[in-house]
Design a protein around this motif. Sequence first.
Motif, PDB file in Angstrom:
ATOM      1  N   ASP A   1      -4.219  11.200   5.910  1.00 47.66           N
ATOM      2  CA  ASP A   1      -5.143  10.025   6.462  1.00 47.66           C
ATOM      3  C   ASP A   1      -5.453  10.374   7.969  1.00 47.66           C
ATOM      4  O   ASP A   1      -6.225   9.561   8.391  1.00 47.66           O
ATOM      5  CB  ASP A   1      -4.912   8.641   6.176  1.00 47.66           C
ATOM      6  CG  ASP A   1      -3.440   8.345   6.794  1.00 47.66           C
ATOM      7  OD1 ASP A   1      -2.597   9.544   7.120  1.00 47.66           O
ATOM      8  OD2 ASP A   1      -3.041   7.373   7.023  1.00 47.66           O
TER       9      ASP A   1
ATOM     10  N   ILE B   1      -6.314   7.080   0.332  1.00 50.15           N
ATOM     11  CA  ILE B   1      -7.671   7.120   1.102  1.00 50.15           C
ATOM     12  C   ILE B   1      -8.717   6.563   0.234  1.00 50.15           C
ATOM     13  O   ILE B   1      -8.588   6.944  -1.045  1.00 50.15           O
ATOM     14  CB  ILE B   1      -7.872   8.470   1.670  1.00 50.15           C
ATOM     15  CG1 ILE B   1      -8.014   9.487   0.846  1.00 50.15           C
ATOM     16  CG2 ILE B   1      -6.473   8.800   2.690  1.00 50.15           C
ATOM     17  CD1 ILE B   1      -8.347  10.934   1.447  1.00 50.15           C
ATOM     18  N   GLN B   2      -9.633   6.049   0.800  1.00 49.97           N
ATOM     19  CA  GLN B   2     -10.783   5.654   0.058  1.00 49.97           C
ATOM     20  C   GLN B   2     -11.977   6.621   0.083  1.00 49.97           C
ATOM     21  O   GLN B   2     -12.741   6.930  -0.908  1.00 49.97           O
ATOM     22  CB  GLN B   2     -11.270   4.507   0.535  1.00 49.97           C
ATOM     23  CG  GLN B   2     -10.347   3.191   0.654  1.00 49.97           C
ATOM     24  CD  GLN B   2     -10.022   3.031  -0.985  1.00 49.97           C
ATOM     25  OE1 GLN B   2     -10.813   2.653  -1.778  1.00 49.97           O
ATOM     26  NE2 GLN B   2      -8.818   2.744  -0.858  1.00 49.97           N
ATOM     27  N   THR B   3     -12.028   7.433   1.220  1.00 52.32           N
ATOM     28  CA  THR B   3     -13.211   8.662   1.086  1.00 52.32           C
ATOM     29  C   THR B   3     -12.920   9.683   1.542  1.00 52.32           C
ATOM     30  O   THR B   3     -11.553   9.781   2.269  1.00 52.32           O
ATOM     31  CB  THR B   3     -14.423   7.971   2.120  1.00 52.32           C
ATOM     32  OG1 THR B   3     -13.833   7.643   3.441  1.00 52.32           O
ATOM     33  CG2 THR B   3     -14.961   6.542   1.515  1.00 52.32           C
ATOM     34  N   SER B   4     -13.243  10.827   1.559  1.00 50.61           N
ATOM     35  CA  SER B   4     -12.952  11.954   2.104  1.00 50.61           C
ATOM     36  C   SER B   4     -13.848  12.503   3.148  1.00 50.61           C
ATOM     37  O   SER B   4     -14.876  12.510   3.109  1.00 50.61           O
ATOM     38  CB  SER B   4     -13.312  13.195   0.778  1.00 50.61           C
ATOM     39  OG  SER B   4     -13.086  14.488   1.453  1.00 50.61           O
TER      40      SER B   4
ATOM     41  N   GLY C   1      -4.902   7.357  -4.793  1.00 48.81           N
ATOM     42  CA  GLY C   1      -5.067   5.993  -3.902  1.00 48.81           C
ATOM     43  C   GLY C   1      -4.663   5.661  -2.592  1.00 48.81           C
ATOM     44  O   GLY C   1      -4.539   4.428  -2.154  1.00 48.81           O
TER      45      GLY C   1
ATOM     46  N   LYS D   1       0.731  -1.185   0.184  1.00 43.16           N
ATOM     47  CA  LYS D   1      -0.016  -0.211   0.169  1.00 43.16           C
ATOM     48  C   LYS D   1       0.957   1.295  -0.017  1.00 43.16           C
ATOM     49  O   LYS D   1       1.839   1.296   0.419  1.00 43.16           O
ATOM     50  CB  LYS D   1      -1.030   0.059   1.231  1.00 43.16           C
ATOM     51  CG  LYS D   1      -2.026  -0.791   1.178  1.00 43.16           C
ATOM     52  CD  LYS D   1      -2.988  -0.711   2.362  1.00 43.16           C
ATOM     53  CE  LYS D   1      -4.266  -1.668   2.216  1.00 43.16           C
ATOM     54  NZ  LYS D   1      -5.240  -1.448   3.248  1.00 43.16           N
TER      55      LYS D   1
ATOM     56  N   ILE E   1      -7.521  10.802  -2.980  1.00 45.32           N
ATOM     57  CA  ILE E   1      -8.259   9.826  -3.377  1.00 45.32           C
ATOM     58  C   ILE E   1      -8.103   9.309  -4.693  1.00 45.32           C
ATOM     59  O   ILE E   1      -7.745   7.966  -4.958  1.00 45.32           O
ATOM     60  CB  ILE E   1      -9.933  10.182  -3.400  1.00 45.32           C
ATOM     61  CG1 ILE E   1     -10.460  10.410  -1.950  1.00 45.32           C
ATOM     62  CG2 ILE E   1     -10.827   8.946  -4.117  1.00 45.32           C
ATOM     63  CD1 ILE E   1     -11.948  11.007  -1.780  1.00 45.32           C
ATOM     64  N   ASP E   2      -7.635  10.314  -5.424  1.00 46.38           N
ATOM     65  CA  ASP E   2      -7.153   9.910  -6.820  1.00 46.38           C
ATOM     66  C   ASP E   2      -5.694   9.282  -6.754  1.00 46.38           C
ATOM     67  O   ASP E   2      -5.620   8.255  -7.470  1.00 46.38           O
ATOM     68  CB  ASP E   2      -7.094  11.265  -7.672  1.00 46.38           C
ATOM     69  CG  ASP E   2      -8.360  11.863  -7.918  1.00 46.38           C
ATOM     70  OD1 ASP E   2      -9.454  11.218  -7.986  1.00 46.38           O
ATOM     71  OD2 ASP E   2      -8.304  13.161  -8.515  1.00 46.38           O
TER      72      ASP E   2
END
Length: 304
Positions: free
Chosen positions: A54, A95-98, A93, A11, A90-91
């Motif tokens: 994050d 984090i998944q959500t804001s 990769g 990751k 997010i773009d």
Amino acid sequence: MTIIATGEIFKKKPKTFSHYFEMYLKSVNRNRSYFQALPHRRKVEAHFGSRDIDTITRLDIKNYLLDLPILSRSKAIYLGAIVGTFNCAIDDGVIQTSPAHAIRLPREAKSDIQYFSKQEVKKLLDNAEGDLNPYLLIAFHTGMRPEEVLGLQWGDIGSTHISIKRARTRNSIRPTKTPKGVREVPYPSFIMESVNKLKANSLWVFNLQDTNSLYYRWNKLLERCEIPKRKLYATRHTFATTALNDGLLSINELAGILGHTSPNITLQYYSSAIKSNTVFFEGGFDLFCLKNDTEEKRTLRKTL
């Protein structure tokens, strides 16, 4: 071995808020309002900048916005910068959500616009000294924004119209606030006697070295005239409300002169300032010709 099995080792490591903030700035640097909004956006970076993207929570963002000592509508620039920064993360990769998603700023009661009476305008113009007098003559008679007046070059002034092409402050020269801001506005010829006295070996009508103290001198002028303090922007509101109440311009015409993107914006600003007694029906008004089955002259007019 656990991190290999779960895939954690592959990751991406989240980077700081500042890293994604700079990515966000690159994505908006072509916007017309970029330079105007940049100082406000930089304040967001100063607050969150060193933190890993994050680790910032929704509560962190809400508390930051809540603590800003400004109106909700002014906080929109700050929230926009936060949302844009998290979208970049997010773009990427990491984090998944804001956490900024769907945060809403509270609505505030809309305050009435501030403008001057005709008597106050005359008093201000009679007492304005130096380049403040031609500045106010242009501002009161065209409805131009303060930065648009300062952005005037001598070549922009025609025999009957002024071409508005740019905005100018002490620190920058930039495009007008909106694409509709590039426009031509009429002006009364009598104001040029005062404006032409400014002519010198300069491209600009107003020398910024002389107008650094513009706002200070404006407030002093209000004090000297014993007029309650109002922003310099009130000259624009005064032009608009006077033109509407005197029946000189329709809403559509005013929207074009002010550089609004839509007449709806003009109505939102100035509907509360239009006097209700400026429109009335004359005595013989009979819309459907019902009186004595005869067609009477119907008249709808505005008082001047």
